[in-house]
Scaffold this motif. Structure first.
Motif, short mmCIF file in Angstrom:
data_model
loop_
_atom_site.label_atom_id
_atom_site.label_comp_id
_atom_site.label_asym_id
_atom_site.label_seq_id
_atom_site.Cartn_x
_atom_site.Cartn_y
_atom_site.Cartn_z
N GLY A 14 0.56 -1.04 0.01
CA GLY A 14 0.29 0.08 0.17
C GLY A 14 1.08 0.97 0.18
O GLY A 14 1.77 0.92 0.66
N ARG A 15 0.30 2.75 -0.29
CA ARG A 15 1.01 3.61 -0.82
C ARG A 15 0.35 4.48 1.16
O ARG A 15 -0.70 4.45 0.55
CB ARG A 15 1.18 4.35 -1.95
CG ARG A 15 1.56 5.48 -2.11
CD ARG A 15 1.90 5.90 -3.11
NE ARG A 15 2.45 4.75 -4.12
CZ ARG A 15 3.82 4.56 -4.71
NH1 ARG A 15 4.56 4.85 -3.63
NH2 ARG A 15 4.71 2.81 -5.11
N VAL A 16 1.06 4.71 1.55
CA VAL A 16 1.26 5.95 2.88
C VAL A 16 0.18 7.24 2.28
O VAL A 16 0.61 7.76 0.96
CB VAL A 16 1.49 6.57 3.54
CG1 VAL A 16 1.62 6.97 4.35
CG2 VAL A 16 2.69 4.98 4.54
N VAL A 17 -0.62 8.11 2.65
CA VAL A 17 -2.00 8.86 2.39
C VAL A 17 -1.78 9.74 3.15
O VAL A 17 -2.13 10.65 2.62
CB VAL A 17 -2.85 8.54 1.81
CG1 VAL A 17 -2.91 7.17 0.04
CG2 VAL A 17 -3.69 7.23 2.71
N ALA A 18 -1.96 8.77 4.59
CA ALA A 18 -2.21 10.60 5.54
C ALA A 18 -1.65 9.38 6.63
O ALA A 18 -1.85 8.37 6.62
CB ALA A 18 -3.88 10.72 5.96
N ILE A 19 -1.48 10.44 8.20
CA ILE A 19 -1.44 9.62 9.75
C ILE A 19 -1.69 10.41 10.25
O ILE A 19 -2.26 12.01 10.40
CB ILE A 19 0.44 9.98 9.36
CG1 ILE A 19 1.17 9.15 8.30
CG2 ILE A 19 0.62 9.73 10.83
CD1 ILE A 19 2.96 9.89 8.52
N ARG A 20 -3.29 9.78 10.90
CA ARG A 20 -3.81 10.90 11.62
C ARG A 20 -3.50 10.54 13.46
O ARG A 20 -2.76 9.77 13.84
CB ARG A 20 -4.75 9.79 12.09
CG ARG A 20 -6.00 9.49 10.58
CD ARG A 20 -7.09 8.86 11.28
NE ARG A 20 -7.82 9.04 10.02
CZ ARG A 20 -9.35 7.70 9.26
NH1 ARG A 20 -9.49 6.62 11.09
NH2 ARG A 20 -9.87 8.37 8.95
N GLY A 33 10.47 6.72 8.03
CA GLY A 33 10.75 6.97 6.76
C GLY A 33 9.19 6.82 6.43
O GLY A 33 9.00 6.29 4.64
N ILE A 34 8.51 6.73 7.50
CA ILE A 34 7.22 7.05 7.37
C ILE A 34 6.27 8.24 7.04
O ILE A 34 6.04 8.98 7.58
CB ILE A 34 6.22 5.21 8.38
CG1 ILE A 34 6.54 4.36 8.19
CG2 ILE A 34 4.38 5.24 8.28
CD1 ILE A 34 6.42 3.46 9.94
N GLU A 39 6.33 4.10 -0.05
CA GLU A 39 5.53 2.42 -0.20
C GLU A 39 5.24 1.73 1.18
O GLU A 39 6.46 1.60 1.26
CB GLU A 39 5.82 1.39 -1.54
CG GLU A 39 4.82 0.51 -1.46
CD GLU A 39 5.40 -0.07 -3.03
OE1 GLU A 39 5.11 0.09 -4.05
OE2 GLU A 39 6.05 -1.00 -3.09
N VAL A 40 4.16 1.03 1.05
CA VAL A 40 4.63 -0.09 2.30
C VAL A 40 4.23 -1.53 2.57
O VAL A 40 3.39 -1.40 1.74
CB VAL A 40 4.00 0.58 3.97
CG1 VAL A 40 4.38 1.66 4.43
CG2 VAL A 40 2.67 0.76 3.91
N ILE A 41 5.03 -2.98 2.91
CA ILE A 41 4.30 -3.87 3.11
C ILE A 41 4.08 -4.34 4.11
O ILE A 41 5.03 -4.55 4.93
CB ILE A 41 5.04 -4.32 1.92
CG1 ILE A 41 5.85 -4.33 0.34
CG2 ILE A 41 5.11 -6.28 2.19
CD1 ILE A 41 6.82 -5.00 -0.18
N LEU A 42 2.68 -5.15 4.37
CA LEU A 42 2.75 -5.34 5.75
C LEU A 42 3.26 -7.09 5.68
O LEU A 42 2.59 -7.83 4.76
CB LEU A 42 1.13 -5.78 6.13
CG LEU A 42 0.59 -6.31 7.27
CD1 LEU A 42 1.65 -5.19 8.29
CD2 LEU A 42 -0.91 -6.74 7.26
N LYS A 55 11.09 1.49 2.23
CA LYS A 55 12.27 1.30 1.81
C LYS A 55 12.74 -0.09 1.78
O LYS A 55 12.02 -1.23 1.08
CB LYS A 55 12.93 2.37 2.52
CG LYS A 55 12.15 3.81 1.83
CD LYS A 55 12.83 4.66 2.73
CE LYS A 55 11.97 6.00 2.56
NZ LYS A 55 12.62 7.62 2.75
N ASP A 56 14.58 -0.29 2.83
CA ASP A 56 14.80 -1.65 3.03
C ASP A 56 14.74 -1.51 4.31
O ASP A 56 15.43 -2.81 4.61
CB ASP A 56 15.72 -1.76 1.63
CG ASP A 56 15.99 -1.58 -0.09
OD1 ASP A 56 15.51 -2.67 -0.67
OD2 ASP A 56 17.01 -1.14 -0.40
#
Length: 79
Positions: A14-20, A33-34, A39-42, A55-56
């Motif tokens: 997924g791609r981070v769109v917002a942080i609450r 780095g968030i 892009e993040v992978i669970l 990232k890596d």
């Protein structure tokens, strides 16, 4: 589709769109780095922390932090 990071399935991207949250939480995640657009992978979610790849780097987040990150996930699980 936009959902909370904690709602993603294992292996999903997924791609981070917002942080609450407040400024402190946003800065803390940015230092890891968030940030929006990243892009993040669970990798894992279980009774303990949520483990993601950004990232890596693999990161372990508490469920509270994972709840506050909104990601955009494609219909087939890819961003």
């Amino acid at each position: 589709m936009i959902k909370k990071l904690i709602e993603m399935n294992k292996g999903q991207k997924g791609r981070v769109v917002a942080i609450r949250g407040g400024r402190g939480k946003i800065l803390r995640l940015a230092e890891m780095g968030i940030t929006p657009g990243e892009e993040v992978i669970l990798l894992q979610k279980s009774l303990g922390p949520v483990i993601i790849k950004v990232k890596d780097t693999n990161l372990a987040l508490g469920k509270g932090l994972a709840e506050s990150i909104l990601v955009e996930v494609g219909e087939n699980g890819k961003s």
